[in-house]
Design a protein around this motif. Structure first.
Motif, PDB file in Angstrom:
ATOM      1  N   LEU A   1       0.368  -3.506  -5.366  1.00  0.00           N
ATOM      2  CA  LEU A   1      -0.115  -2.220  -4.891  1.00  0.00           C
ATOM      3  C   LEU A   1      -0.597  -1.322  -6.025  1.00  0.00           C
ATOM      4  O   LEU A   1      -1.028  -0.195  -5.783  1.00  0.00           O
ATOM      5  CB  LEU A   1       0.972  -1.493  -4.090  1.00  0.00           C
ATOM      6  N   THR A   2      -0.547  -1.801  -7.242  1.00  0.00           N
ATOM      7  CA  THR A   2      -1.028  -1.018  -8.387  1.00  0.00           C
ATOM      8  C   THR A   2      -2.333  -1.615  -8.895  1.00  0.00           C
ATOM      9  O   THR A   2      -2.521  -2.840  -8.923  1.00  0.00           O
ATOM     10  CB  THR A   2       0.014  -1.010  -9.517  1.00  0.00           C
TER      11      THR A   2
ATOM     12  N   GLU B   1      -6.213   9.700   0.653  1.00  0.00           N
ATOM     13  CA  GLU B   1      -4.958  10.270   1.121  1.00  0.00           C
ATOM     14  C   GLU B   1      -3.794   9.278   1.066  1.00  0.00           C
ATOM     15  O   GLU B   1      -2.626   9.698   1.133  1.00  0.00           O
ATOM     16  CB  GLU B   1      -5.108  10.772   2.571  1.00  0.00           C
ATOM     17  N   LYS B   2      -4.089   8.006   0.941  1.00  0.00           N
ATOM     18  CA  LYS B   2      -3.042   6.982   0.966  1.00  0.00           C
ATOM     19  C   LYS B   2      -2.795   6.387  -0.421  1.00  0.00           C
ATOM     20  O   LYS B   2      -2.387   5.244  -0.560  1.00  0.00           O
ATOM     21  CB  LYS B   2      -3.417   5.874   1.949  1.00  0.00           C
ATOM     22  N   THR B   3      -3.059   7.207  -1.440  1.00  0.00           N
ATOM     23  CA  THR B   3      -2.892   6.736  -2.823  1.00  0.00           C
ATOM     24  C   THR B   3      -2.275   7.819  -3.685  1.00  0.00           C
ATOM     25  O   THR B   3      -2.199   8.981  -3.299  1.00  0.00           O
ATOM     26  CB  THR B   3      -4.260   6.361  -3.436  1.00  0.00           C
ATOM     27  N   SER B   4      -1.866   7.417  -4.864  1.00  0.00           N
ATOM     28  CA  SER B   4      -1.487   8.369  -5.917  1.00  0.00           C
ATOM     29  C   SER B   4      -2.011   7.826  -7.237  1.00  0.00           C
ATOM     30  O   SER B   4      -2.145   6.603  -7.417  1.00  0.00           O
ATOM     31  CB  SER B   4       0.036   8.555  -5.969  1.00  0.00           C
TER      32      SER B   4
ATOM     33  N   THR C   1      -1.816   8.101 -11.549  1.00  0.00           N
ATOM     34  CA  THR C   1      -1.210   8.566 -12.795  1.00  0.00           C
ATOM     35  C   THR C   1      -2.021   7.984 -13.941  1.00  0.00           C
ATOM     36  O   THR C   1      -2.080   6.754 -14.104  1.00  0.00           O
ATOM     37  CB  THR C   1       0.251   8.114 -12.911  1.00  0.00           C
TER      38      THR C   1
ATOM     39  N   VAL D   1      -1.940   3.770  -7.442  1.00  0.00           N
ATOM     40  CA  VAL D   1      -0.875   3.174  -6.642  1.00  0.00           C
ATOM     41  C   VAL D   1      -1.212   3.377  -5.164  1.00  0.00           C
ATOM     42  O   VAL D   1      -1.450   4.516  -4.726  1.00  0.00           O
ATOM     43  CB  VAL D   1       0.494   3.788  -6.956  1.00  0.00           C
ATOM     44  N   LEU D   2      -1.240   2.278  -4.421  1.00  0.00           N
ATOM     45  CA  LEU D   2      -1.466   2.356  -2.981  1.00  0.00           C
ATOM     46  C   LEU D   2      -0.153   2.632  -2.261  1.00  0.00           C
ATOM     47  O   LEU D   2       0.879   2.069  -2.608  1.00  0.00           O
ATOM     48  CB  LEU D   2      -2.060   1.045  -2.458  1.00  0.00           C
ATOM     49  N   ASN D   3      -0.212   3.489  -1.260  1.00  0.00           N
ATOM     50  CA  ASN D   3       0.998   3.802  -0.490  1.00  0.00           C
ATOM     51  C   ASN D   3       1.293   2.758   0.577  1.00  0.00           C
ATOM     52  O   ASN D   3       2.386   2.756   1.163  1.00  0.00           O
ATOM     53  CB  ASN D   3       0.874   5.169   0.170  1.00  0.00           C
ATOM     54  N   GLU D   4       0.350   1.896   0.853  1.00  0.00           N
ATOM     55  CA  GLU D   4       0.543   0.850   1.857  1.00  0.00           C
ATOM     56  C   GLU D   4      -0.448  -0.273   1.587  1.00  0.00           C
ATOM     57  O   GLU D   4      -1.374  -0.127   0.788  1.00  0.00           O
ATOM     58  CB  GLU D   4       0.319   1.407   3.275  1.00  0.00           C
ATOM     59  N   THR D   5      -0.261  -1.383   2.261  1.00  0.00           N
ATOM     60  CA  THR D   5      -1.188  -2.505   2.091  1.00  0.00           C
ATOM     61  C   THR D   5      -2.492  -2.218   2.829  1.00  0.00           C
ATOM     62  O   THR D   5      -2.575  -1.313   3.684  1.00  0.00           O
ATOM     63  CB  THR D   5      -0.585  -3.808   2.620  1.00  0.00           C
TER      64      THR D   5
END
Length: 388
Positions: free
Chosen positions: A62-63, A105-108, A110, A115-119
């Motif tokens: 997810l990264t 909206e489904k990521t962050s 750094t 980084v994905l918050n979901e698949t």
């Protein structure tokens, strides 16, 4: 005197051939396409992002490593390796090496790590090439009326001009010594002239912007000269008034002297009995009664379908059946066209049916057609209506 059915049949046998013209897209609005429009491009022409987010070359984590951004309109091509991502905006070209776009909206993020918050599934939020239309296929078929969406659609395919059916020019000739223009003082014995602007408004409702008003007093020579001028300047002529059998009704005689062929004169209907339809070369002449409601009724029943046919519309009459909302007695030797209003598939006859009255015509959205005879219509009976 002929029947309504016969009158319509005669007119349909004498409708002038439609003409075609090439116009810019904006000029062509509300016209009917005279040929199929074939798209010369795929739309979208490239894989396109449906979201603001990140284009991914997917892998099993997810990264992802961020390597830049792509804005809408950027033309440079970027190669993503597995596990790499690039920020992307709605409408931008998705790299060939990307296989999904995750909405922002489904990521962050750094630093340079996403980084994905979901698949995410393959091809999510990617509009494929030709999703809307593929090159060399029909974008819009002949017979399509060009509304705002159609104009925008064709512009998006790169079109600048289209071939459409040409709208005819229509002359409106109004006769009558008793007529005074609104805005002037109304002397005893005079009435305000309303038929010209009424018919002009009806033409505009039909998309006919090229119309000209001619006015003439009740004089034979002036009537003849005005009709001749209007015929020379227009494709179709609509005359209001002067067509009955009074001493000062000169339209029929003027048409005959101008060698206009009378296709028929007088129809077994109410209102609108003294209707004349003529033809000279490839031009039609509709001489309508002078009473306002009769004039407008004849326009909707006879003139409007002709305009639709000439301008390329496939459905030229709008007749349906509705249930009458009340009992009604028919006692007439002529077919009737009654001002009426319908809603929820129920239709009601309005008051003030006289041929001179427009007050309830202004509230009508249809005309009920009732055949001649003596009979009773019970509430719930089906009647034919003309949509106006």
């Amino acid at each position: 005197m002929i029947s309504v059915k016969e009158a319509i049949s005669i007119i349909n046998s004498n409708i002038p051939k439609s003409k075609k013209i090439q116009l810019s897209l904006l000029e062509a609005q509300n016209h009917i396409l005279a040929q199929d429009i074939i798209s010369v491009i795929n739309m979208p022409p490239f894989r396109q992002s449906a979201m603001d987010g990140f284009a991914l070359n997917m892998h099993d984590r997810l990264t992802y490593k961020l390597i830049g951004e792509i804005k809408a309109g950027d033309s440079h091509k970027i190669e993503l390796k597995p596990g790499e991502a690039i920020k992307i905006f709605t409408g931008a070209a998705v790299p060939d090496s990307a296989n999904a776009v995750m909405q922002i909206e489904k990521t962050s993020v750094t630093n340079e790590t996403l980084v994905l918050n979901e698949t995410i599934n393959l091809n999510t939020n990617i509009r494929p090439i030709g999703e809307q239309i593929q090159a060399n296929t029909v974008a819009l078929p002949e017979g399509t009326k060009l509304n705002a969406a159609a104009v925008g659609y064709l512009a998006g395919l790169g079109c600048t001009k289209v071939t459409v059916y040409k709208n005819p020019s229509v002359g409106i000739l109004v006769t009558g010594n008793e007529l005074v223009k609104p805005g002037n003082e109304l002397e005893y014995g005079k009435i305000y002239e309303s038929n010209s602007i009424m018919l002009q408004a009806a033409l505009l409702d039909s998309g006919i912007k090229n119309n000209t008003i001619y006015e003439v007093n009740d004089d034979f020579l002036n009537t003849k000269n005005s009709i001749e001028k209007a015929l020379n300047e227009n494709d179709i002529l609509v005359v209001s008034g002067g067509i009955s059998v009074g001493d000062y009704d000169f339209v029929k005689g003027a048409l005959e002297e101008l060698k206009v062929e009378t296709l028929f004169y007088k129809v077994n209907q109410k209102p609108g009995k003294p209707l004349l339809v003529g033809k000279i070369e490839d031009k039609l002449i509709f001489a309508l009664p002078g009473n306002p409601a009769a004039s407008l009724t004849c326009y909707y029943i006879y003139v409007k379908p002709v305009l639709k046919k000439i301008t390329g519309e496939l459905e030229t009459t709008s007749i349906t059946q509705k249930e009458i909302n009340h009992d009604f007695t028919v006692n007439n030797t002529r077919s009737q066209f009654l001002k009426a209003s319908f809603s929820d598939n129920k239709v009601s006859v309005l008051s003030h049916q006289q041929s001179s009255m427009l007050n309830t015509f202004a509230l009508a959205n249809c005309l009920i057609h009732l055949p001649e005879g003596n009979y009773e219509l019970k509430k719930g009976a089906k009647v034919d209506i003309y949509h106006i």
